[in-house]
Write a protein that holds these residues in place. Structure first.
Motif, PDB file in Angstrom:
ATOM      1  N   ILE A   1      50.028 -52.111   6.610  1.00 39.31           N
ATOM      2  CA  ILE A   1      49.894 -51.764   5.303  1.00 39.31           C
ATOM      3  C   ILE A   1      48.245 -51.282   5.477  1.00 39.31           C
ATOM      4  O   ILE A   1      47.549 -51.840   6.077  1.00 39.31           O
ATOM      5  N   VAL A   2      48.011 -49.980   4.966  1.00 40.50           N
ATOM      6  CA  VAL A   2      46.545 -49.484   5.040  1.00 40.50           C
ATOM      7  C   VAL A   2      45.725 -50.344   3.986  1.00 40.50           C
ATOM      8  O   VAL A   2      45.766 -50.654   3.042  1.00 40.50           O
ATOM      9  N   GLU A   3      44.496 -50.937   4.530  1.00 40.24           N
ATOM     10  CA  GLU A   3      43.684 -51.868   3.733  1.00 40.24           C
ATOM     11  C   GLU A   3      42.553 -50.919   3.357  1.00 40.24           C
ATOM     12  O   GLU A   3      42.062 -51.185   2.348  1.00 40.24           O
ATOM     13  N   LYS A   4      41.971 -50.005   4.261  1.00 41.09           N
ATOM     14  CA  LYS A   4      40.660 -49.283   3.901  1.00 41.09           C
ATOM     15  C   LYS A   4      40.620 -47.932   4.908  1.00 41.09           C
ATOM     16  O   LYS A   4      41.294 -47.800   5.578  1.00 41.09           O
ATOM     17  N   LEU A   5      40.334 -47.139   3.756  1.00 40.89           N
ATOM     18  CA  LEU A   5      40.020 -45.743   4.310  1.00 40.89           C
ATOM     19  C   LEU A   5      38.638 -45.778   4.935  1.00 40.89           C
ATOM     20  O   LEU A   5      37.592 -45.977   4.098  1.00 40.89           O
ATOM     21  N   SER A   6      38.313 -45.332   6.357  1.00 42.20           N
ATOM     22  CA  SER A   6      36.955 -45.146   6.721  1.00 42.20           C
ATOM     23  C   SER A   6      36.319 -43.843   6.813  1.00 42.20           C
ATOM     24  O   SER A   6      35.064 -43.640   7.146  1.00 42.20           O
ATOM     25  N   GLY A   7      37.148 -43.044   6.537  1.00 45.32           N
ATOM     26  CA  GLY A   7      36.689 -41.379   6.715  1.00 45.32           C
ATOM     27  C   GLY A   7      36.845 -40.886   8.012  1.00 45.32           C
ATOM     28  O   GLY A   7      37.327 -41.707   9.243  1.00 45.32           O
ATOM     29  N   ALA A   8      36.833 -39.794   8.332  1.00 45.73           N
ATOM     30  CA  ALA A   8      37.007 -38.781   9.619  1.00 45.73           C
ATOM     31  C   ALA A   8      38.348 -39.258  10.254  1.00 45.73           C
ATOM     32  O   ALA A   8      38.484 -39.681  11.136  1.00 45.73           O
ATOM     33  N   SER A   9      39.381 -39.356   9.316  1.00 46.33           N
ATOM     34  CA  SER A   9      40.964 -39.714   9.781  1.00 46.33           C
ATOM     35  C   SER A   9      40.819 -40.931  10.526  1.00 46.33           C
ATOM     36  O   SER A   9      41.705 -41.132  11.329  1.00 46.33           O
ATOM     37  N   ARG A  10      40.213 -42.047   9.904  1.00 46.05           N
ATOM     38  CA  ARG A  10      40.311 -43.396  10.611  1.00 46.05           C
ATOM     39  C   ARG A  10      40.662 -44.272   9.400  1.00 46.05           C
ATOM     40  O   ARG A  10      40.070 -44.231   8.254  1.00 46.05           O
ATOM     41  N   LEU A  11      41.459 -45.422   9.440  1.00 42.41           N
ATOM     42  CA  LEU A  11      41.827 -46.263   8.726  1.00 42.41           C
ATOM     43  C   LEU A  11      41.748 -47.705   9.045  1.00 42.41           C
ATOM     44  O   LEU A  11      41.715 -47.888  10.583  1.00 42.41           O
ATOM     45  N   THR A  12      41.652 -48.668   8.254  1.00 46.85           N
ATOM     46  CA  THR A  12      41.772 -50.194   8.786  1.00 46.85           C
ATOM     47  C   THR A  12      43.108 -50.462   8.128  1.00 46.85           C
ATOM     48  O   THR A  12      43.671 -50.571   7.240  1.00 46.85           O
ATOM     49  N   VAL A  13      43.965 -51.018   9.150  1.00 42.90           N
ATOM     50  CA  VAL A  13      45.392 -51.487   8.983  1.00 42.90           C
ATOM     51  C   VAL A  13      45.720 -52.704   9.206  1.00 42.90           C
ATOM     52  O   VAL A  13      45.230 -53.234  10.266  1.00 42.90           O
ATOM     53  N   MET A  14      46.427 -53.564   8.377  1.00 40.32           N
ATOM     54  CA  MET A  14      46.853 -54.766   8.688  1.00 40.32           C
ATOM     55  C   MET A  14      48.260 -54.738   9.210  1.00 40.32           C
ATOM     56  O   MET A  14      49.151 -54.353   8.305  1.00 40.32           O
ATOM     57  N   CYS A  15      48.600 -55.087  10.421  1.00 38.31           N
ATOM     58  CA  CYS A  15      49.798 -54.953  11.081  1.00 38.31           C
ATOM     59  C   CYS A  15      50.655 -56.258  10.707  1.00 38.31           C
ATOM     60  O   CYS A  15      50.007 -57.406  10.367  1.00 38.31           O
ATOM     61  N   GLU A  16      51.858 -56.020  11.036  1.00 46.22           N
ATOM     62  CA  GLU A  16      52.924 -57.109  11.118  1.00 46.22           C
ATOM     63  C   GLU A  16      52.611 -58.208  11.866  1.00 46.22           C
ATOM     64  O   GLU A  16      53.127 -59.359  11.556  1.00 46.22           O
ATOM     65  N   ASP A  17      51.671 -58.154  13.113  1.00 46.03           N
ATOM     66  CA  ASP A  17      51.483 -59.241  13.964  1.00 46.03           C
ATOM     67  C   ASP A  17      50.444 -60.025  13.732  1.00 46.03           C
ATOM     68  O   ASP A  17      49.808 -61.004  14.403  1.00 46.03           O
ATOM     69  N   GLY A  18      49.976 -59.866  12.444  1.00 45.12           N
ATOM     70  CA  GLY A  18      48.579 -60.533  11.916  1.00 45.12           C
ATOM     71  C   GLY A  18      47.430 -60.058  12.065  1.00 45.12           C
ATOM     72  O   GLY A  18      46.241 -60.429  11.796  1.00 45.12           O
ATOM     73  N   SER A  19      47.229 -58.966  13.110  1.00 48.46           N
ATOM     74  CA  SER A  19      45.969 -58.399  13.499  1.00 48.46           C
ATOM     75  C   SER A  19      45.490 -57.253  12.638  1.00 48.46           C
ATOM     76  O   SER A  19      46.614 -56.484  12.217  1.00 48.46           O
ATOM     77  N   THR A  20      44.311 -57.002  12.329  1.00 46.34           N
ATOM     78  CA  THR A  20      43.834 -55.880  11.595  1.00 46.34           C
ATOM     79  C   THR A  20      43.447 -54.886  12.615  1.00 46.34           C
ATOM     80  O   THR A  20      42.486 -55.043  13.586  1.00 46.34           O
ATOM     81  N   ARG A  21      43.890 -53.630  12.830  1.00 42.77           N
ATOM     82  CA  ARG A  21      43.432 -52.564  13.813  1.00 42.77           C
ATOM     83  C   ARG A  21      42.666 -51.559  12.861  1.00 42.77           C
ATOM     84  O   ARG A  21      42.987 -51.154  11.823  1.00 42.77           O
ATOM     85  N   ASN A  22      41.848 -50.902  13.720  1.00 43.04           N
ATOM     86  CA  ASN A  22      41.149 -49.481  13.547  1.00 43.04           C
ATOM     87  C   ASN A  22      42.211 -48.612  13.955  1.00 43.04           C
ATOM     88  O   ASN A  22      42.452 -48.122  15.229  1.00 43.04           O
ATOM     89  N   CYS A  23      42.750 -47.614  12.868  1.00 39.90           N
ATOM     90  CA  CYS A  23      43.821 -46.664  13.262  1.00 39.90           C
ATOM     91  C   CYS A  23      43.108 -45.341  13.095  1.00 39.90           C
ATOM     92  O   CYS A  23      42.358 -45.202  12.180  1.00 39.90           O
ATOM     93  N   ARG A  24      43.844 -44.315  13.915  1.00 42.32           N
ATOM     94  CA  ARG A  24      43.378 -42.952  13.514  1.00 42.32           C
ATOM     95  C   ARG A  24      44.756 -42.214  13.202  1.00 42.32           C
ATOM     96  O   ARG A  24      45.783 -42.412  13.392  1.00 42.32           O
ATOM     97  N   ILE A  25      44.412 -41.110  12.102  1.00 42.07           N
ATOM     98  CA  ILE A  25      45.693 -40.148  11.838  1.00 42.07           C
ATOM     99  C   ILE A  25      45.443 -39.060  13.001  1.00 42.07           C
ATOM    100  O   ILE A  25      44.772 -38.380  13.099  1.00 42.07           O
ATOM    101  N   PRO A  26      46.533 -38.808  13.966  1.00 40.55           N
ATOM    102  CA  PRO A  26      46.588 -37.771  15.036  1.00 40.55           C
ATOM    103  C   PRO A  26      46.537 -36.545  14.082  1.00 40.55           C
ATOM    104  O   PRO A  26      46.973 -36.397  13.049  1.00 40.55           O
ATOM    105  N   GLY A  27      46.030 -35.459  14.931  1.00 42.36           N
ATOM    106  CA  GLY A  27      46.010 -34.238  14.497  1.00 42.36           C
ATOM    107  C   GLY A  27      47.206 -33.553  13.847  1.00 42.36           C
ATOM    108  O   GLY A  27      47.160 -32.726  12.860  1.00 42.36           O
ATOM    109  N   LYS A  28      48.210 -33.694  14.176  1.00 49.32           N
ATOM    110  CA  LYS A  28      49.594 -33.252  14.181  1.00 49.32           C
ATOM    111  C   LYS A  28      50.053 -33.705  12.485  1.00 49.32           C
ATOM    112  O   LYS A  28      50.901 -33.010  11.807  1.00 49.32           O
ATOM    113  N   MET A  29      49.559 -34.902  12.193  1.00 49.05           N
ATOM    114  CA  MET A  29      49.669 -35.428  10.704  1.00 49.05           C
ATOM    115  C   MET A  29      48.823 -35.145   9.954  1.00 49.05           C
ATOM    116  O   MET A  29      49.018 -35.381   8.574  1.00 49.05           O
ATOM    117  N   LYS A  30      47.449 -34.782  10.301  1.00 45.68           N
ATOM    118  CA  LYS A  30      46.230 -34.897   9.642  1.00 45.68           C
ATOM    119  C   LYS A  30      46.648 -33.862   8.247  1.00 45.68           C
ATOM    120  O   LYS A  30      46.135 -34.554   7.170  1.00 45.68           O
TER     121      LYS A  30
END
Length: 110
Positions: free
Chosen positions: A28-57
């Protein structure tokens, strides 16, 4: 990403699900950090800094609270890539059919 279709008519899935063999998980996306970066709460309980790849941007706009599929990086587990974003209708379908883990099921209407 796999489409599950079985002949017995019971377990027919009309949406894409994470491929566990490739290490993909729900998030689940928690926060948008700008520059195609997001903070995501994952199902395994950890929060990850994720990026949107260029083909999806440009094709897919992602907002806070969206359900996504995350592929964690092999060499840095606290980071990952967004593979797919579910629409609101798809997320509600997964929630209704109890296909989401409890930790990220924020779509429940029960």
């Amino acid at each position: 990403m796999d489409h599950k279709i079985e002949d017995n008519g019971e377990n027919i899935t009309r949406v894409i699900t994470p491929n566990k063999r490739k290490g993909e998980i729900y998030g689940i996306v928690e926060k948008l950090s700008g520059a195609s970066r997001l903070t995501v709460m994952c199902e395994d309980g950890s929060t990850r800094n994720c990026r949107i790849p260029g083909k999806m941007k440009k094709r897919m706009w992602i907002r806070e609270g969206d359900l996504v599929i995350v592929k964690p990086w092999d060499f840095q587990d606290e980071k990952g890539d967004i593979i797919y974003r579910y629409t609101r209708t798809q997320a509600l379908y997964l929630s209704r059919n109890r296909m989401l883990p409890e930790i990220i099921d924020v779509f429940n209407e029960r």
